[in-house]
Design a protein around this motif. Structure first.
Motif, PDB file in Angstrom:
ATOM      1  N   VAL A 138       0.834  -1.207   0.000  1.00 58.44           N
ATOM      2  CA  VAL A 138       0.000   0.000   0.000  1.00 58.44           C
ATOM      3  C   VAL A 138       0.865   1.252   0.000  1.00 58.44           C
ATOM      4  CG1 VAL A 138      -1.631   1.327   1.416  1.00 58.44           C
ATOM      5  CG2 VAL A 138      -2.014  -1.119   1.016  1.00 58.44           C
ATOM      6  N   VAL A 139       1.857   1.292   0.855  1.00 54.40           N
ATOM      7  CA  VAL A 139       2.721   2.482   0.943  1.00 54.40           C
ATOM      8  C   VAL A 139       3.477   2.674  -0.371  1.00 54.40           C
ATOM      9  CG1 VAL A 139       4.729   3.483   2.116  1.00 54.40           C
ATOM     10  CG2 VAL A 139       2.897   2.406   3.457  1.00 54.40           C
ATOM     11  N   SER A 140       4.015   1.604  -0.906  1.00 56.33           N
ATOM     12  CA  SER A 140       4.730   1.706  -2.173  1.00 56.33           C
ATOM     13  C   SER A 140       3.826   2.237  -3.276  1.00 56.33           C
ATOM     14  CB  SER A 140       5.288   0.335  -2.561  1.00 56.33           C
ATOM     15  OG  SER A 140       5.951   0.404  -3.806  1.00 56.33           O
ATOM     16  N   ALA A 141       2.624   1.678  -3.370  1.00 57.55           N
ATOM     17  CA  ALA A 141       1.699   2.072  -4.427  1.00 57.55           C
ATOM     18  C   ALA A 141       1.216   3.509  -4.270  1.00 57.55           C
ATOM     19  CB  ALA A 141       0.509   1.116  -4.459  1.00 57.55           C
ATOM     20  N   TYR A 142       1.111   3.996  -3.056  1.00 57.44           N
ATOM     21  CA  TYR A 142       0.701   5.386  -2.855  1.00 57.44           C
ATOM     22  C   TYR A 142       1.687   6.323  -3.550  1.00 57.44           C
ATOM     23  CZ  TYR A 142      -1.114   9.644  -0.833  1.00 57.44           C
ATOM     24  OH  TYR A 142      -1.664  10.896  -0.693  1.00 57.44           O
ATOM     25  N   ASN A 143       2.934   5.978  -3.469  1.00 60.70           N
ATOM     26  CA  ASN A 143       3.993   6.811  -4.041  1.00 60.70           C
ATOM     27  C   ASN A 143       4.268   6.517  -5.512  1.00 60.70           C
ATOM     28  OD1 ASN A 143       7.394   6.633  -4.245  1.00 60.70           O
ATOM     29  ND2 ASN A 143       6.516   8.611  -3.735  1.00 60.70           N
ATOM     30  N   TYR A 144       4.202   5.266  -5.912  1.00 64.22           N
ATOM     31  CA  TYR A 144       4.669   4.858  -7.238  1.00 64.22           C
ATOM     32  C   TYR A 144       3.562   4.440  -8.196  1.00 64.22           C
ATOM     33  CZ  TYR A 144       9.402   4.165  -9.084  1.00 64.22           C
ATOM     34  OH  TYR A 144      10.594   4.309  -9.728  1.00 64.22           O
ATOM     35  N   GLY A 145       2.373   4.238  -7.629  1.00 66.64           N
ATOM     36  CA  GLY A 145       1.243   3.774  -8.434  1.00 66.64           C
ATOM     37  C   GLY A 145       1.044   2.285  -8.277  1.00 66.64           C
ATOM     38  N   PRO A 146      -0.213   1.837  -8.254  1.00 65.27           N
ATOM     39  CA  PRO A 146      -0.479   0.422  -8.015  1.00 65.27           C
ATOM     40  C   PRO A 146       0.032  -0.505  -9.113  1.00 65.27           C
ATOM     41  CG  PRO A 146      -2.501   1.599  -8.535  1.00 65.27           C
ATOM     42  CD  PRO A 146      -1.427   2.636  -8.376  1.00 65.27           C
ATOM     43  N   GLY A 147       0.128  -0.036 -10.322  1.00 71.66           N
ATOM     44  CA  GLY A 147       0.610  -0.880 -11.408  1.00 71.66           C
ATOM     45  C   GLY A 147       2.089  -1.209 -11.324  1.00 71.66           C
ATOM     46  N   ALA A 148       2.834  -0.430 -10.550  1.00 72.90           N
ATOM     47  CA  ALA A 148       4.279  -0.643 -10.427  1.00 72.90           C
ATOM     48  C   ALA A 148       4.641  -1.607  -9.303  1.00 72.90           C
ATOM     49  CB  ALA A 148       4.980   0.696 -10.191  1.00 72.90           C
ATOM     50  N   VAL A 149       3.652  -1.981  -8.487  1.00 73.30           N
ATOM     51  CA  VAL A 149       3.898  -2.823  -7.319  1.00 73.30           C
ATOM     52  C   VAL A 149       3.389  -4.235  -7.593  1.00 73.30           C
ATOM     53  CG1 VAL A 149       3.382  -3.105  -4.864  1.00 73.30           C
ATOM     54  CG2 VAL A 149       3.703  -0.809  -5.811  1.00 73.30           C
ATOM     55  N   ASP A 150       4.249  -5.237  -7.349  1.00 77.49           N
ATOM     56  CA  ASP A 150       3.867  -6.632  -7.578  1.00 77.49           C
ATOM     57  C   ASP A 150       4.322  -7.493  -6.407  1.00 77.49           C
ATOM     58  OD1 ASP A 150       3.221  -9.148  -8.441  1.00 77.49           O
ATOM     59  OD2 ASP A 150       4.370  -9.029 -10.304  1.00 77.49           O
ATOM     60  N   PRO A 151       3.455  -7.667  -5.409  1.00 75.54           N
ATOM     61  CA  PRO A 151       3.835  -8.465  -4.240  1.00 75.54           C
ATOM     62  C   PRO A 151       4.231  -9.905  -4.554  1.00 75.54           C
ATOM     63  CG  PRO A 151       1.811  -7.244  -3.828  1.00 75.54           C
ATOM     64  CD  PRO A 151       2.112  -7.101  -5.282  1.00 75.54           C
ATOM     65  N   VAL A 152       3.788 -10.430  -5.680  1.00 75.24           N
ATOM     66  CA  VAL A 152       4.143 -11.803  -6.061  1.00 75.24           C
ATOM     67  C   VAL A 152       5.657 -11.936  -6.249  1.00 75.24           C
ATOM     68  CG1 VAL A 152       3.854 -13.557  -7.868  1.00 75.24           C
ATOM     69  CG2 VAL A 152       1.886 -12.247  -7.079  1.00 75.24           C
ATOM     70  N   LYS A 153       6.309 -10.866  -6.622  1.00 72.49           N
ATOM     71  CA  LYS A 153       7.763 -10.877  -6.835  1.00 72.49           C
ATOM     72  C   LYS A 153       8.553 -10.711  -5.543  1.00 72.49           C
ATOM     73  CE  LYS A 153       7.568  -9.056 -11.530  1.00 72.49           C
ATOM     74  NZ  LYS A 153       7.917  -7.921 -12.399  1.00 72.49           N
ATOM     75  N   GLY A 154       7.872 -10.696  -4.398  1.00 74.52           N
ATOM     76  CA  GLY A 154       8.565 -10.515  -3.130  1.00 74.52           C
ATOM     77  C   GLY A 154       9.172  -9.122  -3.034  1.00 74.52           C
ATOM     78  N   LYS A 155      10.305  -9.033  -2.390  1.00 76.09           N
ATOM     79  CA  LYS A 155      10.940  -7.729  -2.192  1.00 76.09           C
ATOM     80  C   LYS A 155      11.257  -7.019  -3.506  1.00 76.09           C
ATOM     81  CE  LYS A 155      12.666  -8.535   2.439  1.00 76.09           C
ATOM     82  NZ  LYS A 155      11.774  -7.624   3.099  1.00 76.09           N
ATOM     83  N   ALA A 156      11.508  -7.783  -4.562  1.00 76.69           N
ATOM     84  CA  ALA A 156      11.790  -7.187  -5.870  1.00 76.69           C
ATOM     85  C   ALA A 156      10.550  -6.525  -6.481  1.00 76.69           C
ATOM     86  CB  ALA A 156      12.325  -8.250  -6.826  1.00 76.69           C
ATOM     87  N   GLY A 157       9.381  -6.805  -5.945  1.00 69.40           N
ATOM     88  CA  GLY A 157       8.149  -6.226  -6.460  1.00 69.40           C
ATOM     89  C   GLY A 157       7.827  -4.850  -5.910  1.00 69.40           C
TER      90      GLY A 157
END
Length: 162
Positions: A122-141
């Motif tokens: 959630v925090v990542s997507a707030y800043n970068y956009g939800p399309g840029a965040v992929d929890p399936v990739k683990g920390k690399a997401g």
């Protein structure tokens, strides 16, 4: 500062979707931390990238949120800006909770070994956009760990909590 705190507290108390997602509330500490990271709680700031106000809402995000949820928050007012930011965070909690966390909206669940938590997403997507965040990739997401770590640290250790 008192006006900003009152606006953030009102957004934390707001149940954005009482029928479709009654269990989602945005914690005040998350709102405080995002607002501090984004603007230092300045309500009239406009960033060079176009972010507006306390929550640094992009104009397109404000339009999308108001259209999507049939609201009419004014991104240029303190109350409207914070409500859009709160509603966006609530939407991110719901989106990532439904898509990646088996319908859980609990931001306090820690990340699994090698993975990322709902809060991280959630925090990542707030800043970068939800399309840029992929929890399936683990920390690399998570494309912006510095931002995520800053906000999460501010949730427990922020001048804004005093």
């Amino acid at each position: 500062m008192a006006d900003v705190r009152a606006a953030l507290d009102a957004a934390a108390a707001k149940q954005f979707w009482p029928v479709s997602a009654p269990s989602i509330r945005v914690p005040s500490k998350l709102l405080y931390a995002v607002a501090w990271q984004e603007s230092g709680w300045q309500s009239t700031i406009v960033a060079c990238d176009g972010g507006i106000g306390t929550m640094q809402i992009m104009p397109a995000t404000a339009t999308w949120m108001n259209t999507r949820f049939e609201s009419s928050y004014d991104v240029n007012t303190l109350t409207g800006n914070v409500m859009i930011g709160g509603e966006y965070l609530a939407w991110l909690i719901r989106y990532f909770g439904d898509a990646y966390y088996q319908g859980s909206y609990d931001l306090s669940v820690p990340a699994p070994e090698g993975g990322v938590s709902l809060l991280d997403s959630v925090v990542s997507a707030y800043n970068y956009g939800p399309g840029a965040v992929d929890p399936v990739k683990g920390k690399a997401g998570i494309p912006n760990w510095r931002y995520v770590n800053n906000v999460e640290a501010l949730m427990t250790n922020c001048p804004c909590l005093a």
